[in-house]
Design a protein around this motif. Structure first.
Motif, PDB file in Angstrom:
ATOM      1  N   TYR A  59       0.894  -1.122  -0.092  1.00  0.00           N
ATOM      2  CA  TYR A  59      -0.042  -0.064  -0.038  1.00  0.00           C
ATOM      3  C   TYR A  59       0.868   1.400  -0.013  1.00  0.00           C
ATOM      4  O   TYR A  59       0.616   2.216   0.279  1.00  0.00           O
ATOM      5  CB  TYR A  59      -0.833   0.136   1.078  1.00  0.00           C
ATOM      6  CG  TYR A  59      -0.165  -0.102   2.576  1.00  0.00           C
ATOM      7  CD1 TYR A  59      -0.080   1.036   3.158  1.00  0.00           C
ATOM      8  CD2 TYR A  59      -0.176  -1.030   3.183  1.00  0.00           C
ATOM      9  CE1 TYR A  59       0.641   1.106   4.494  1.00  0.00           C
ATOM     10  CE2 TYR A  59       0.458  -1.416   4.392  1.00  0.00           C
ATOM     11  CZ  TYR A  59       0.966  -0.459   4.936  1.00  0.00           C
ATOM     12  OH  TYR A  59       1.345  -0.438   6.382  1.00  0.00           O
ATOM     13  N   SER A  60       2.064   1.300  -0.139  1.00  0.00           N
ATOM     14  CA  SER A  60       2.816   2.313  -0.318  1.00  0.00           C
ATOM     15  C   SER A  60       2.963   3.345  -1.566  1.00  0.00           C
ATOM     16  O   SER A  60       3.884   3.492  -2.191  1.00  0.00           O
ATOM     17  CB  SER A  60       4.451   1.844   0.137  1.00  0.00           C
ATOM     18  OG  SER A  60       4.766   1.169  -0.943  1.00  0.00           O
ATOM     19  N   PHE A  61       1.644   3.560  -2.314  1.00  0.00           N
ATOM     20  CA  PHE A  61       1.602   4.425  -3.075  1.00  0.00           C
ATOM     21  C   PHE A  61       0.534   5.447  -3.092  1.00  0.00           C
ATOM     22  O   PHE A  61      -0.399   5.285  -2.141  1.00  0.00           O
ATOM     23  CB  PHE A  61       1.371   3.674  -4.368  1.00  0.00           C
ATOM     24  CG  PHE A  61       0.449   2.442  -4.499  1.00  0.00           C
ATOM     25  CD1 PHE A  61       0.753   1.186  -4.009  1.00  0.00           C
ATOM     26  CD2 PHE A  61      -0.881   2.616  -4.755  1.00  0.00           C
ATOM     27  CE1 PHE A  61       0.120   0.097  -3.958  1.00  0.00           C
ATOM     28  CE2 PHE A  61      -1.725   1.634  -4.574  1.00  0.00           C
ATOM     29  CZ  PHE A  61      -1.197   0.563  -4.119  1.00  0.00           C
ATOM     30  N   SER A  62       0.416   6.582  -3.754  1.00  0.00           N
ATOM     31  CA  SER A  62      -0.709   7.517  -3.396  1.00  0.00           C
ATOM     32  C   SER A  62      -2.035   7.429  -3.999  1.00  0.00           C
ATOM     33  O   SER A  62      -3.038   8.031  -3.601  1.00  0.00           O
ATOM     34  CB  SER A  62      -0.021   9.078  -3.619  1.00  0.00           C
ATOM     35  OG  SER A  62       0.478   9.214  -4.944  1.00  0.00           O
ATOM     36  N   ALA A  63      -1.809   6.844  -5.336  1.00  0.00           N
ATOM     37  CA  ALA A  63      -3.141   6.460  -5.990  1.00  0.00           C
ATOM     38  C   ALA A  63      -3.827   5.292  -5.779  1.00  0.00           C
ATOM     39  O   ALA A  63      -2.995   4.185  -5.180  1.00  0.00           O
ATOM     40  CB  ALA A  63      -2.904   6.734  -7.387  1.00  0.00           C
ATOM     41  N   ALA A  65      -6.390   8.275  -4.802  1.00  0.00           N
ATOM     42  CA  ALA A  65      -7.009   9.115  -3.492  1.00  0.00           C
ATOM     43  C   ALA A  65      -8.360   9.012  -3.299  1.00  0.00           C
ATOM     44  O   ALA A  65      -9.464   8.964  -4.055  1.00  0.00           O
ATOM     45  CB  ALA A  65      -6.582  10.444  -3.725  1.00  0.00           C
ATOM     46  N   MET A  69      -7.282  12.018   0.128  1.00  0.00           N
ATOM     47  CA  MET A  69      -6.692  11.511   1.146  1.00  0.00           C
ATOM     48  C   MET A  69      -5.915  10.659   0.344  1.00  0.00           C
ATOM     49  O   MET A  69      -6.461   9.538  -0.259  1.00  0.00           O
ATOM     50  CB  MET A  69      -7.310  10.728   2.476  1.00  0.00           C
ATOM     51  CG  MET A  69      -6.364  10.294   3.233  1.00  0.00           C
ATOM     52  SD  MET A  69      -7.197   9.861   4.838  1.00  0.00           S
ATOM     53  CE  MET A  69      -8.770   9.808   4.716  1.00  0.00           C
ATOM     54  N   PRO A  70      -4.434  10.261   0.393  1.00  0.00           N
ATOM     55  CA  PRO A  70      -3.758   9.078  -0.616  1.00  0.00           C
ATOM     56  C   PRO A  70      -4.186   7.685  -0.088  1.00  0.00           C
ATOM     57  O   PRO A  70      -4.546   7.607   1.307  1.00  0.00           O
ATOM     58  CB  PRO A  70      -2.436   9.357   0.011  1.00  0.00           C
ATOM     59  CG  PRO A  70      -2.305  10.798   0.500  1.00  0.00           C
ATOM     60  CD  PRO A  70      -3.660  11.160   0.898  1.00  0.00           C
ATOM     61  N   PHE A  72      -2.239   5.421   0.835  1.00  0.00           N
ATOM     62  CA  PHE A  72      -1.533   4.980   2.053  1.00  0.00           C
ATOM     63  C   PHE A  72      -2.154   5.267   3.118  1.00  0.00           C
ATOM     64  O   PHE A  72      -2.194   4.383   4.059  1.00  0.00           O
ATOM     65  CB  PHE A  72      -0.019   5.828   1.982  1.00  0.00           C
ATOM     66  CG  PHE A  72       0.872   5.441   3.261  1.00  0.00           C
ATOM     67  CD1 PHE A  72       0.664   6.133   4.107  1.00  0.00           C
ATOM     68  CD2 PHE A  72       1.586   4.279   2.869  1.00  0.00           C
ATOM     69  CE1 PHE A  72       1.584   5.722   5.127  1.00  0.00           C
ATOM     70  CE2 PHE A  72       2.362   4.009   3.939  1.00  0.00           C
ATOM     71  CZ  PHE A  72       2.531   4.804   5.143  1.00  0.00           C
ATOM     72  N   TYR A  73      -2.951   6.290   3.506  1.00  0.00           N
ATOM     73  CA  TYR A  73      -3.504   6.701   4.686  1.00  0.00           C
ATOM     74  C   TYR A  73      -4.936   5.803   4.879  1.00  0.00           C
ATOM     75  O   TYR A  73      -5.287   5.434   5.913  1.00  0.00           O
ATOM     76  CB  TYR A  73      -3.673   8.236   4.872  1.00  0.00           C
ATOM     77  CG  TYR A  73      -2.538   8.968   4.817  1.00  0.00           C
ATOM     78  CD1 TYR A  73      -1.681   8.623   5.968  1.00  0.00           C
ATOM     79  CD2 TYR A  73      -2.112   9.946   3.916  1.00  0.00           C
ATOM     80  CE1 TYR A  73      -0.433   9.428   6.036  1.00  0.00           C
ATOM     81  CE2 TYR A  73      -1.044  10.515   4.178  1.00  0.00           C
ATOM     82  CZ  TYR A  73      -0.128  10.244   5.375  1.00  0.00           C
ATOM     83  OH  TYR A  73       1.145  10.784   5.333  1.00  0.00           O
TER      84      TYR A  73
END
Length: 123
Positions: A59-63, A65, A69-70, A72-73
């Motif tokens: 899960y270490s990517f931003s898309a 959203a 919120m990316p 990752f979060y």
């Protein structure tokens, strides 16, 4: 008094209980034999709830959203209710199995080693 005169600790009655009153002794089973499946399933559910959030490569990517919120979060936040649900199911499985085992022992269907018992079952 020598060790040979003492009865086996597993065969001694519980203090304060008159002998022959049908009360449990130290070797009376408190639970019947366990089934393996509920415990294995509970372990797998708890393992999933613990291990998947600990693998950031998943899960270490931003898309994509979600609400700005990316990924990752919100992925990590999504695991909070998922982990609670998995823990609840695991708890239910284990307590249901424990209740079944206690009922089997109260019914006097099994002893400590899984054999049928005769006179020392609970009333």
């Amino acid at each position: 008094m020598s060790d040979q005169d003492r009865p086996d600790p597993q065969q001694r009655p519980i203090p304060g209980v008159p002998p022959g009153s049908g009360q449990p002794t130290r070797n009376t089973a408190t639970r019947g034999p366990a089934r393996r499946a509920p415990y294995v399933i509970a372990g797998v559910l708890l393992s999933v709830a613990i291990l998947l959030p600990l693998m950031p490569q998943t899960y270490s990517f931003s898309a994509p959203a979600l609400g700005g919120m990316p990924f990752f979060y919100w992925y990590q936040l999504l695991w909070v209710p998922i982990s609670a649900a998995l823990s609840g199911v695991a708890y239910w499985l284990v307590t249901t199995e424990d209740r079944r085992r206690r009922a089997a022992a109260r019914a006097g269907t099994t002893g400590l080693d899984g054999e049928a018992v005769g006179g020392d079952e609970r009333p």
